[in-house]
Design an enzyme around this catalytic site. Sequence first.
Site, PDB file in Angstrom:
ATOM      1  N   LYS A 108      -9.776   1.615  -2.561  1.00 17.15           N
ATOM      2  CA  LYS A 108      -9.940   1.289  -1.393  1.00 17.15           C
ATOM      3  C   LYS A 108     -11.476   1.692  -0.884  1.00 17.15           C
ATOM      4  O   LYS A 108     -11.887   2.881  -1.058  1.00 17.15           O
ATOM      5  CB  LYS A 108      -9.086   1.945  -0.320  1.00 17.15           C
ATOM      6  CG  LYS A 108      -8.876   1.544   1.189  1.00 17.15           C
ATOM      7  CD  LYS A 108      -7.745   2.313   1.811  1.00 17.15           C
ATOM      8  CE  LYS A 108      -7.549   1.633   3.107  1.00 17.15           C
ATOM      9  NZ  LYS A 108      -6.316   2.091   3.857  1.00 17.15           N
ATOM     10  N   GLU A 168       0.978  -1.289   0.059  1.00 21.76           N
ATOM     11  CA  GLU A 168      -0.005   0.203  -0.031  1.00 21.76           C
ATOM     12  C   GLU A 168       0.853   1.432  -0.024  1.00 21.76           C
ATOM     13  O   GLU A 168       1.853   1.303   0.583  1.00 21.76           O
ATOM     14  CB  GLU A 168      -1.051   0.074   1.223  1.00 21.76           C
ATOM     15  CG  GLU A 168      -1.792   1.250   1.160  1.00 21.76           C
ATOM     16  CD  GLU A 168      -2.850   1.343   2.471  1.00 21.76           C
ATOM     17  OE1 GLU A 168      -2.565   0.571   3.665  1.00 21.76           O
ATOM     18  OE2 GLU A 168      -3.875   1.900   2.168  1.00 21.76           O
ATOM     19  N   CYS A 215      -5.695  -2.943   2.745  1.00 27.10           N
ATOM     20  CA  CYS A 215      -5.358  -2.825   4.022  1.00 27.10           C
ATOM     21  C   CYS A 215      -6.928  -2.643   4.793  1.00 27.10           C
ATOM     22  O   CYS A 215      -7.099  -3.811   5.277  1.00 27.10           O
ATOM     23  CB  CYS A 215      -4.938  -1.296   4.239  1.00 27.10           C
ATOM     24  SG  CYS A 215      -3.938  -1.229   5.797  1.00 27.10           S
TER      25      CYS A 215
HETATM   26  N1  LIG Z   1      -3.839   1.391   7.421  1.00 29.58           N
HETATM   27  C1  LIG Z   1      -5.010   1.061   7.169  1.00 29.58           C
HETATM   28  O1  LIG Z   1      -5.692   0.998   6.208  1.00 29.58           O
HETATM   29  C2  LIG Z   1      -5.709  -0.213   8.197  1.00 29.58           C
HETATM   30  C3  LIG Z   1      -5.011  -0.304   9.698  1.00 29.58           C
HETATM   31  O2  LIG Z   1      -3.772  -0.152   9.714  1.00 29.58           O
HETATM   32  C4  LIG Z   1      -5.609  -0.913  10.537  1.00 29.58           C
HETATM   33  O3  LIG Z   1      -6.764  -1.594  10.154  1.00 29.58           O
HETATM   34  O4  LIG Z   1      -5.197  -1.256  11.553  1.00 29.58           O
END
Ligand SMILES: NC(=O)CC(=O)C(=O)O
Length: 284
Positions: A119, A47, A160
């Site tokens: 996302k 990401e 994520c």
């Molecule tokens: N960074 C993200 O999108 C998610 C995350 O860090 C988490 O769910 O904990």
Amino acid sequence: MANTAKPCKLALIQLAVSADKDANLANARTHVLEAASKGANLIVLPECFNSPYGTGYFPEYAETLADGPSVKSLSAMAKDAKAYLIGGSIPERDPTDEKIYNTCTVYNPEGKLIATHRKVHLFDIDVPGKIRFQESETLTAGRQLTHVDTDFGKIGVGICYDIRFPEPAMIAARQGCFAMIYPGAFNLTTGPLHWELLQRARAVDNQMYVAACSPARDLKAAYHAWGHSTIVGPAGNVIETMDENQGIIYADLDLKTMAEFRQNIPLTTQRRFDLYADISKVKP
Ligand SMILES: NC(=O)CC(=O)C(=O)O
């Protein structure tokens, strides 16, 4: 699912990310070509691999998919590596309305952009004294789930925070995907608690492969990524994982073993949708 697909060697590249976009793209290229030289034909980046991760950075680093440098560079990497490339994610600016998305772009071995995933669940959390992060300050959420056809079979893509929601992975499995791939950047609060647990949960619930690819940790950056990129098998077993440093992990994804496992423990045909058809209608 038919088992006629080509064998798939997956590589997750846990990249060290800096504030220099060109340097990040060059570093990605070196590692993509290294993974391909070791036989990987499905390669994943983290990401936000071309920019530091933070709401203040997204507008500054955002680019359009039509003529931004990252898509051009990722397309060339996939072509030169002769591999499918799940290009982590980048801050994307949509020229039609100037909205910014956290977007994963996917390329085939000819370098053609074959899918994009914005996302869909924005990372808006506030854990007092630990971490506050509000992606919605500068980002807009995507509006669709993403499944990509490859020579190996169909793959679902999330980014994520999307992994915290079981539904997209279940829909992907029911629609024939053999893997869910999540470029992701958990942190030092949520990483140790949930990073591996969520991957194993999505895998064991759906009897599918799950992989999550993080940036390497940089304690000088504003956001401290957990690292620990991981590949989990359809039984919920961790196949490969790593520490917080830059590096690559590999795994052969075996659809025959997955099909046998699904036959032995046939969750898919045992589901009781007569009891839980539409859970959005259940009153909290
Ligand atoms: N960074 C993200 O999108 C998610 C995350 O860090 C988490 O769910 O904990």
